[in-house]
Design a protein around this motif. Sequence first.
Motif, short mmCIF file in Angstrom:
data_model
loop_
_atom_site.label_atom_id
_atom_site.label_comp_id
_atom_site.label_asym_id
_atom_site.label_seq_id
_atom_site.Cartn_x
_atom_site.Cartn_y
_atom_site.Cartn_z
N ILE A 154 6.40 0.59 -9.18
CA ILE A 154 5.65 1.74 -9.68
C ILE A 154 4.17 1.68 -9.33
CG2 ILE A 154 7.22 2.28 -11.59
CD1 ILE A 154 5.32 0.73 -13.43
N LYS A 155 3.68 0.54 -8.83
CA LYS A 155 2.27 0.40 -8.49
C LYS A 155 2.00 0.49 -6.99
CE LYS A 155 1.16 -2.43 -12.49
NZ LYS A 155 0.60 -3.69 -12.95
N TYR A 156 2.98 0.84 -6.18
CA TYR A 156 2.73 0.97 -4.75
C TYR A 156 1.67 2.04 -4.52
CZ TYR A 156 6.79 -1.89 -3.59
OH TYR A 156 7.68 -2.92 -3.45
N GLU A 157 0.81 1.81 -3.55
CA GLU A 157 -0.31 2.72 -3.33
C GLU A 157 0.08 3.99 -2.59
OE1 GLU A 157 -3.85 0.91 -1.80
OE2 GLU A 157 -3.78 -0.69 -3.27
N HIS A 158 1.13 3.95 -1.80
CA HIS A 158 1.59 5.17 -1.15
C HIS A 158 3.07 5.05 -0.83
CE1 HIS A 158 1.53 3.54 3.02
NE2 HIS A 158 0.45 2.91 2.64
N GLU A 159 3.67 6.14 -0.45
CA GLU A 159 5.13 6.20 -0.36
C GLU A 159 5.75 5.25 0.66
OE1 GLU A 159 6.37 9.99 2.05
OE2 GLU A 159 4.57 10.45 0.88
N TRP A 160 4.99 4.79 1.66
CA TRP A 160 5.56 3.89 2.67
C TRP A 160 5.45 2.42 2.24
CZ3 TRP A 160 2.16 7.81 4.32
CH2 TRP A 160 2.80 8.90 4.91
N SER A 161 4.67 2.15 1.22
CA SER A 161 4.45 0.77 0.79
C SER A 161 5.75 0.07 0.41
CB SER A 161 3.51 0.72 -0.41
OG SER A 161 2.27 1.26 -0.09
N HIS A 162 6.68 0.82 -0.16
CA HIS A 162 7.92 0.20 -0.64
C HIS A 162 8.77 -0.35 0.49
CE1 HIS A 162 9.39 4.16 0.57
NE2 HIS A 162 10.56 3.57 0.70
N ALA A 163 8.47 0.02 1.74
CA ALA A 163 9.26 -0.47 2.88
C ALA A 163 8.92 -1.92 3.22
CB ALA A 163 9.01 0.41 4.11
N LEU A 164 7.84 -2.45 2.68
CA LEU A 164 7.44 -3.83 2.96
C LEU A 164 7.59 -4.69 1.72
CD1 LEU A 164 4.13 -3.22 4.95
CD2 LEU A 164 6.40 -3.68 5.87
N ILE A 165 8.02 -5.94 1.93
CA ILE A 165 8.04 -6.89 0.81
C ILE A 165 6.86 -7.86 0.91
CG2 ILE A 165 10.50 -6.71 0.37
CD1 ILE A 165 10.82 -9.42 1.81
N SER A 166 6.28 -7.98 2.10
CA SER A 166 5.04 -8.76 2.24
C SER A 166 4.25 -8.21 3.42
CB SER A 166 5.32 -10.25 2.43
OG SER A 166 5.86 -10.51 3.70
N TYR A 167 2.95 -8.37 3.33
CA TYR A 167 2.04 -7.91 4.37
C TYR A 167 0.85 -8.86 4.38
CZ TYR A 167 -1.50 -5.22 6.78
OH TYR A 167 -2.48 -4.83 7.67
N ASP A 168 0.55 -9.44 5.53
CA ASP A 168 -0.58 -10.35 5.66
C ASP A 168 -1.38 -9.96 6.89
OD1 ASP A 168 -0.29 -12.76 3.63
OD2 ASP A 168 1.71 -12.18 4.31
N GLU A 169 -2.68 -10.05 6.77
CA GLU A 169 -3.57 -9.65 7.85
C GLU A 169 -4.65 -10.71 8.03
OE1 GLU A 169 -6.77 -6.08 8.60
OE2 GLU A 169 -5.02 -5.67 7.37
N PHE A 170 -4.82 -11.16 9.26
CA PHE A 170 -5.85 -12.13 9.62
C PHE A 170 -6.72 -11.53 10.71
CE2 PHE A 170 -2.16 -14.49 8.19
CZ PHE A 170 -2.71 -15.42 7.31
N ILE A 171 -8.01 -11.83 10.66
CA ILE A 171 -8.93 -11.43 11.73
C ILE A 171 -9.59 -12.69 12.24
CG2 ILE A 171 -10.96 -10.08 12.35
CD1 ILE A 171 -10.19 -8.06 10.23
N CYS A 172 -9.56 -12.84 13.56
CA CYS A 172 -10.12 -14.02 14.22
C CYS A 172 -11.24 -13.56 15.14
CB CYS A 172 -9.04 -14.73 15.02
SG CYS A 172 -7.55 -15.07 14.09
N PHE A 173 -12.48 -13.93 14.82
CA PHE A 173 -13.63 -13.54 15.62
C PHE A 173 -13.79 -14.52 16.77
CE2 PHE A 173 -14.33 -11.94 11.36
CZ PHE A 173 -14.60 -10.61 11.62
N THR A 174 -13.80 -14.00 17.99
CA THR A 174 -13.81 -14.87 19.17
C THR A 174 -15.22 -15.32 19.51
OG1 THR A 174 -14.06 -13.09 20.77
CG2 THR A 174 -11.81 -13.63 20.08
N ARG A 175 -15.26 -16.40 20.28
CA ARG A 175 -16.54 -16.92 20.76
C ARG A 175 -17.15 -15.97 21.79
NH1 ARG A 175 -16.26 -21.93 18.54
NH2 ARG A 175 -14.17 -22.79 18.37
#
Length: 188
Positions: A154-175
């Motif tokens: 009931i706390k999903y932020e939008h209707e497509w959120s329920h399609a995922l059980i986990s989501y992880d995001e990493f950003i790697c700044f290059t030299r």
Amino acid sequence: MEFEKSKKSSSHKNEDLLLNGTDYLRLGTNFQCLISFFSINNNKSYSSKKLLEIYKASPFFNFQLTGNFFNYLPKYHGPFLSKNVQVENYLEIPPNNSFFKSVDSVVNAKTKYKNVINNESIGKFNERVNKIYFDSYKFVFLENSESFKDIKAIKYEHEWSHALISYDEFICFTRSKNSFFLIFLARD
């Protein structure tokens, strides 16, 4: 539909941020990865925080990753409403291989759903992550991802959120000047 590596750069009009390529990997039956490489093509030098601000203001920030799809969706960032993700939500990963530990904990996370891992794809993923690691000087992760794993339907932020059980995001700044990799990992 799977995304192939792209040799063409694309940008949004009046934007400095260029998408230089993407690589999509299906890591398991319900586990996927999208790696994107971005750069800014000018002679200015930006801090990692400024690069995050430019990324957040770009059209590339608005996307949905589910199934085999990577879609541009205004107002949405992964399973979140874009307005609910701030630059301050990207937290630095401390040095000393903590980046590898963070990624490894996502890849090896146990879920209540059956997830058959594709060892060949995991091997390709590890090769790419190693190359990214040695070309990068700073790593951040999206802290919202941790709270997403604990939310109720009931706390999903939008209707497509329920399609995922986990989501992880990493950003790697290059030299390299003004460039970074994004690593998105999602289980559906």
